[in-house]
Design a protein around this motif. Sequence first.
Motif, mmCIF file in Angstrom:
data_model
loop_
_atom_site.group_PDB
_atom_site.id
_atom_site.type_symbol
_atom_site.label_atom_id
_atom_site.label_comp_id
_atom_site.label_asym_id
_atom_site.label_seq_id
_atom_site.Cartn_x
_atom_site.Cartn_y
_atom_site.Cartn_z
ATOM 1 N N TYR A 86 18.472 13.169 37.861
ATOM 2 C CA TYR A 86 19.391 12.092 37.731
ATOM 3 C C TYR A 86 20.324 12.269 39.007
ATOM 4 N N GLY A 87 20.813 10.988 39.514
ATOM 5 C CA GLY A 87 21.572 11.216 40.646
ATOM 6 C C GLY A 87 22.129 9.874 41.081
ATOM 7 N N ALA A 88 22.453 9.467 42.235
ATOM 8 C CA ALA A 88 23.123 8.107 42.702
ATOM 9 C C ALA A 88 22.484 7.712 43.789
ATOM 10 N N GLY A 89 22.396 6.287 43.871
ATOM 11 C CA GLY A 89 21.661 5.575 45.150
ATOM 12 C C GLY A 89 20.091 6.147 45.106
ATOM 13 N N VAL A 90 19.874 6.755 46.174
ATOM 14 C CA VAL A 90 18.515 7.143 46.428
ATOM 15 C C VAL A 90 18.601 8.823 46.577
ATOM 16 N N THR A 91 19.770 9.425 46.172
ATOM 17 C CA THR A 91 19.848 10.738 46.178
ATOM 18 C C THR A 91 20.087 11.628 44.966
ATOM 19 N N PHE A 92 18.973 12.213 44.539
ATOM 20 C CA PHE A 92 18.756 13.010 43.238
ATOM 21 C C PHE A 92 18.840 14.432 43.369
ATOM 22 N N ASP A 93 18.685 14.913 44.611
ATOM 23 C CA ASP A 93 18.884 16.360 44.853
ATOM 24 C C ASP A 93 20.276 16.744 45.476
#
Length: 322
Positions: A86-93
């Motif tokens: 899980y993350g936000a936008g295209v950033t999960f790491d």
Amino acid sequence: AGRFDDTDVVHVLSENLVIEGDPGGGVLNEKSGQVAARLDASLVIDPGTVVKLNGAHIQVDVGANLIAEGVDGNRVIFTSLYDDSYGAGVTFDTTGDEDSVSPAAGNWGGIYFGHASTGRIDYAMLRYAGGITRLESESAGINTVEIHQADVRLTNSILEFNAGGTGGQAPGNRFGLMGNAAATIVVRGAQPVIAENIIRNNAAAAININVNSLNSSLVTDFGRSSGHVGLIEGYENNHGPLVADNRLLDNGINGMVVRGGTLTTEGVWDDTSIVHVLYDEVIVPDVHSATSLRLQSSPDESLVVKLSGDGAGFTAAGRPLD
């Protein structure tokens, strides 16, 4: 009053977040029909918000309020800082560690609801909780969800990959937070609504509750914080906590462990959609007319009670055990 509504960025908590209430005034409690103290300190978390925690817990103190209500297909996420699912936008790491650290059960504590607090958790996800966090000058285990004499509704949510919530160096009362037990959800002196959740792959029991919480008070679902929305109907005659239609899979105990003790109220066990597990003795004393225990099935479901251990059972000392 605070709000997490920035859904395009991950919210990270590496220190405990305490919502400290200061009750005042009066407001009608729709569930009980009684006038209670008005709530002021609150935290509202919007649908789609991702909250990642590391060695921390969320603590809702006396008179405070936490609302984390997602919608179907857009949940509120509480998970480990190292969970790249899980993350936000295209950033999960979130940590930028390129998967060098994997999430694990117990990476963070949980959500603690203290006395006279209010909680609404609907369409949420709680993962990798049940760990040990800093408390005062020591450390203590926090269950994924703890409900201590609080008014809480936990519905339509997924609780998975969580540890048992025990351990640490703090004394047994955890500096006023009271003791707990190994479980995903712990209840003390409360009649919450716990319904239509998925509770799976957790290290300990799905639910652990004290015997006096299972009382004769009529409790039905009271809906989301915005009113009678998304009501879970069909349980108009439910007594005590409303524990209904939860799906349990691969937990330490796929059931509700009832902590034994001396009954001080009129007890009713009628949650037929979950197995009641008893390791201790339940004593029904000869104290006053309100002390009794009724084990009640329904026309279409049996009430199942499973017992284990030499001390597990029921003792009726002059009062009815039906």
